[in-house]
Write a protein that holds these residues in place. Structure first.
Motif, PDB file in Angstrom:
ATOM      1  N   SER A   1      -6.182  -1.411  -5.948  1.00 25.75           N
ATOM      2  CA  SER A   1      -7.209  -0.668  -5.219  1.00 25.75           C
ATOM      3  C   SER A   1      -6.758   0.764  -4.986  1.00 25.75           C
ATOM      4  N   ILE A   2      -7.733   1.649  -4.947  1.00 30.92           N
ATOM      5  CA  ILE A   2      -7.523   3.040  -4.563  1.00 30.92           C
ATOM      6  C   ILE A   2      -8.438   3.297  -3.379  1.00 30.92           C
ATOM      7  N   SER A   3      -7.889   3.830  -2.302  1.00 33.05           N
ATOM      8  CA  SER A   3      -8.690   4.087  -1.113  1.00 33.05           C
ATOM      9  C   SER A   3      -8.500   5.521  -0.638  1.00 33.05           C
ATOM     10  N   TYR A   4      -9.494   5.998   0.073  1.00 32.05           N
ATOM     11  CA  TYR A   4      -9.485   7.360   0.624  1.00 32.05           C
ATOM     12  C   TYR A   4      -9.638   7.256   2.130  1.00 32.05           C
ATOM     13  N   THR A   5      -8.749   7.912   2.875  1.00 33.50           N
ATOM     14  CA  THR A   5      -8.801   7.915   4.334  1.00 33.50           C
ATOM     15  C   THR A   5      -9.518   9.174   4.791  1.00 33.50           C
ATOM     16  N   PHE A   6     -10.672   8.999   5.459  1.00 32.07           N
ATOM     17  CA  PHE A   6     -11.454  10.143   5.923  1.00 32.07           C
ATOM     18  C   PHE A   6     -10.819  10.814   7.137  1.00 32.07           C
TER      19      PHE A   6
ATOM     20  N   LYS B   1       0.855  -1.172   0.000  1.00 33.94           N
ATOM     21  CA  LYS B   1       0.000   0.000   0.000  1.00 33.94           C
ATOM     22  C   LYS B   1       0.893   1.224   0.000  1.00 33.94           C
ATOM     23  N   TYR B   2       0.618   2.151  -0.900  1.00 38.55           N
ATOM     24  CA  TYR B   2       1.439   3.332  -1.064  1.00 38.55           C
ATOM     25  C   TYR B   2       0.570   4.568  -0.862  1.00 38.55           C
ATOM     26  N   ALA B   3       1.037   5.498  -0.023  1.00 33.85           N
ATOM     27  CA  ALA B   3       0.309   6.743   0.222  1.00 33.85           C
ATOM     28  C   ALA B   3       0.605   7.726  -0.905  1.00 33.85           C
TER      29      ALA B   3
ATOM     30  N   ASN C   1      -4.642   6.536  -1.170  1.00 32.09           N
ATOM     31  CA  ASN C   1      -3.715   5.404  -1.125  1.00 32.09           C
ATOM     32  C   ASN C   1      -3.909   4.513  -2.350  1.00 32.09           C
ATOM     33  N   LEU C   2      -2.836   3.902  -2.783  1.00 29.67           N
ATOM     34  CA  LEU C   2      -2.867   2.949  -3.885  1.00 29.67           C
ATOM     35  C   LEU C   2      -2.404   1.606  -3.351  1.00 29.67           C
TER      36      LEU C   2
END
Length: 105
Positions: free
Chosen positions: A85-90, A36-38, A44-45
């Motif tokens: 995956s692409i994720s978003y940290t709230f 996982k890369y910020a 994040n990717l």
């Protein structure tokens, strides 16, 4: 160890090989690696690859009991997957700092 519940159906150009849906449960050994890369503070990717060694030879409905002997009788089935995956940290909860021995009374 993992459990795998699967549905399989065999469709072939030869009508004598066709089989209806079969639902089965088996045990698997999971293997995998990911990272996982910020990209920024919130985005994040992720990349991952995984493999599952199954304890059955029938996930594809081909087994050594078949009259045409299409399956390998010396090996059980495996399945592999990969993902992006692409994720978003709230929001982020930071871990507390460790307590040093000199700070303890």
């Amino acid at each position: 160890m993992a459990g795998v519940l699967y549905n399989s159906k065999l469709i072939s150009a030869k009508d004598d090989l066709n089989k209806e849906y079969v639902t089965s449960l088996t045990v698997a050994v999971p293997f995998g690696v990911g990272l996982k890369y910020a990209l920024s503070k919130h985005w994040n990717l992720g990349l991952e690859f995984g493999a599952r060694k199954l304890f059955t030879d029938k996930i594809d409905q081909l087994s050594e009991e078949e009259p045409l002997h299409l399956a390998n009788p010396n090996d059980k089935d495996w399945y592999f997957y990969n993902g992006v995956s692409i994720s978003y940290t709230f929001y982020r909860i930071n871990c507390p700092l460790p307590i040093r021995r000199s700070q303890v009374c």
